[in-house]
Scaffold this motif. Sequence first.
Motif, mmCIF file in Angstrom:
data_model
loop_
_atom_site.group_PDB
_atom_site.id
_atom_site.type_symbol
_atom_site.label_atom_id
_atom_site.label_comp_id
_atom_site.label_asym_id
_atom_site.label_seq_id
_atom_site.Cartn_x
_atom_site.Cartn_y
_atom_site.Cartn_z
ATOM 1 N N VAL A 162 -27.571 -60.765 48.589
ATOM 2 C CA VAL A 162 -27.728 -62.156 48.143
ATOM 3 C C VAL A 162 -27.281 -62.288 46.695
ATOM 4 O O VAL A 162 -26.612 -63.258 46.319
ATOM 5 C CB VAL A 162 -29.190 -62.617 48.310
ATOM 6 C CG1 VAL A 162 -29.408 -63.963 47.623
ATOM 7 C CG2 VAL A 162 -29.540 -62.724 49.793
ATOM 8 N N GLU A 163 -27.617 -61.307 45.891
ATOM 9 C CA GLU A 163 -27.184 -61.315 44.494
ATOM 10 C C GLU A 163 -25.667 -61.253 44.365
ATOM 11 O O GLU A 163 -25.071 -61.943 43.534
ATOM 12 C CB GLU A 163 -27.814 -60.116 43.772
ATOM 13 C CG GLU A 163 -27.444 -59.976 42.309
ATOM 14 C CD GLU A 163 -28.041 -58.728 41.690
ATOM 15 O OE1 GLU A 163 -27.436 -58.195 40.731
ATOM 16 O OE2 GLU A 163 -29.098 -58.263 42.162
ATOM 17 N N LEU A 164 -25.027 -60.446 45.235
ATOM 18 C CA LEU A 164 -23.575 -60.242 45.139
ATOM 19 C C LEU A 164 -22.768 -61.318 45.861
ATOM 20 O O LEU A 164 -21.708 -61.731 45.376
ATOM 21 C CB LEU A 164 -23.210 -58.870 45.720
ATOM 22 C CG LEU A 164 -23.680 -57.656 44.931
ATOM 23 C CD1 LEU A 164 -23.542 -56.397 45.774
ATOM 24 C CD2 LEU A 164 -22.884 -57.518 43.636
ATOM 25 N N HIS A 165 -23.257 -61.787 47.020
ATOM 26 C CA HIS A 165 -22.478 -62.695 47.857
ATOM 27 C C HIS A 165 -23.083 -64.084 47.977
ATOM 28 O O HIS A 165 -22.576 -64.924 48.729
ATOM 29 C CB HIS A 165 -22.285 -62.095 49.249
ATOM 30 C CG HIS A 165 -21.275 -60.996 49.289
ATOM 31 N ND1 HIS A 165 -21.032 -60.240 50.418
ATOM 32 C CD2 HIS A 165 -20.430 -60.521 48.331
ATOM 33 C CE1 HIS A 165 -20.089 -59.346 50.152
ATOM 34 N NE2 HIS A 165 -19.709 -59.504 48.900
ATOM 35 N N GLY A 166 -24.155 -64.333 47.265
ATOM 36 C CA GLY A 166 -24.752 -65.654 47.273
ATOM 37 C C GLY A 166 -25.758 -65.844 48.396
ATOM 38 O O GLY A 166 -25.895 -65.013 49.297
ATOM 39 N N ASP A 167 -26.459 -66.957 48.334
ATOM 40 C CA ASP A 167 -27.499 -67.296 49.306
ATOM 41 C C ASP A 167 -26.858 -67.939 50.528
ATOM 42 O O ASP A 167 -26.239 -69.007 50.428
ATOM 43 C CB ASP A 167 -28.508 -68.245 48.660
ATOM 44 C CG ASP A 167 -29.680 -68.575 49.564
ATOM 45 O OD1 ASP A 167 -29.695 -68.101 50.720
ATOM 46 O OD2 ASP A 167 -30.580 -69.309 49.119
ATOM 47 N N GLY A 168 -27.020 -67.311 51.680
ATOM 48 C CA GLY A 168 -26.427 -67.835 52.903
ATOM 49 C C GLY A 168 -27.402 -68.552 53.797
ATOM 50 O O GLY A 168 -27.070 -68.880 54.937
#
Length: 338
Positions: free
Chosen positions: A212-218
Motif C-alpha cells: 500500500v505504501e509503494l503502490h497506493g491504496d487500492g
Amino acid sequence: MKAVYVTGPNTNEWVEVDRPAVGPHDVLLKIKACGICGSDAMYSQIGGIPPRQGATPLGHEPAAEVAEVGADVDGLAVGDHVVIDTMAFTDGLLGSGGAQGALSEYVVVRDAEPGRQLKVIPKDIPWEVAALNEPMAVALHAVNRTEPRPGDKVVIFGAGPIGLGALLGYRRRGASHIVVVDLIPSRLEKALQIGADAVINSADEDVAARLVELHGDGSSMMVRGVRSGTDIFLDAAGAPVIPATVAGIAKQGATLGIVAVHKKPVELDFGSILTTELTIVFAMGYPTEIFEVTEDIIENWQKYALIISDKLPFDRALDALALAQTPGAADKVVVTFE
C-alpha cells in the motif's frame, strides 16, 4: 562421447554414447553451455521419463556452436553461435524425454530449419548467458500471460531465475513500478541490481502494508480493507501462502499470474474473492517466446548474467545437478563446456 543420463530413481550417471551422425538435412551442434533446471531434479527423482525410464538423457537449457552443417541446410554455417528451441526436435523434447540431452558433448538437429529449432546470436554473448534463453522464455511467457500494459504496477513473488527473468520482461513491457518479494536477502539484493524499484523481505516485513505504501491504496466501495494498488501479481515462488495472500490484498480488477509449480493443492476463498473480480492465469512453457526473448538477452546480457549464481565445468555436471537440487545452495547453476 560422454553424456549425463538418469539411470534410475535419484540416480544420475555418466554414459558413453555414440557421436551423432549427420545427414544432408541435419546440423551437428557442439554444446557450449547448459543450465540446470528444477525439472531435472524431478526427472531424477522419478527415474527418468517414459518411454526412456531408466535411460533418460538430461539437459534442456543449451547454447551451442554449429559444428557441422548438412549439404541441404541453408542459413547456417560452421562456427555460428546458436540458441535452441528444445521443443522443436523431431526425435522428442531435448533433455525432457527425447532421444538426446544437452548435458552431452554433441547434439544433432534433424531436419534443421533456421528460425524453427535454431537462432544465431552474436559471438560476444557469453555462453553461460546464452544458455539462459530457454528459462527466460518461460519467464517471458508468464509475463505475456498476465497481459501487462505500459504503466502497470507489478509485484513478483520469488527472486529465483524465473522471477528475475519476469522482472526484466515486465520492464521491457513498460511496467512503471516493480516490487520483488522474497525471504532471502541476497536474492533481494540481486533483484535491485537487475532493476527492481523496491524489494520486500516477507520474513520480517508486512507485505500488505508495504505494498500500500509503494503502490497506493487500492480499496474501494466494493473491495474494502487493506488493498494494494498493484495491477499485476506474479507467483514465481510456489509457496502455498502466496495465492491467498494476493487474494486478500488485491484491488478490484487485478491479475494474478501463476508460473511456479505448486506441489500441493491451494485453498482459496472464492466468496471473498468474488467482489475483487480477480483474474487468475497460469503459465507453462513458451508457446511463442523462445526466440522472442533472445533479442532482449542480446541487448541486456549483462543484466541477465547476474541471474547466474554458479558455473561448473562439464566434467562436474553431476556435481552441478546435486548443487542445483540442494535447497538454498545455489540460485542458477550453469554447466560450461570450455
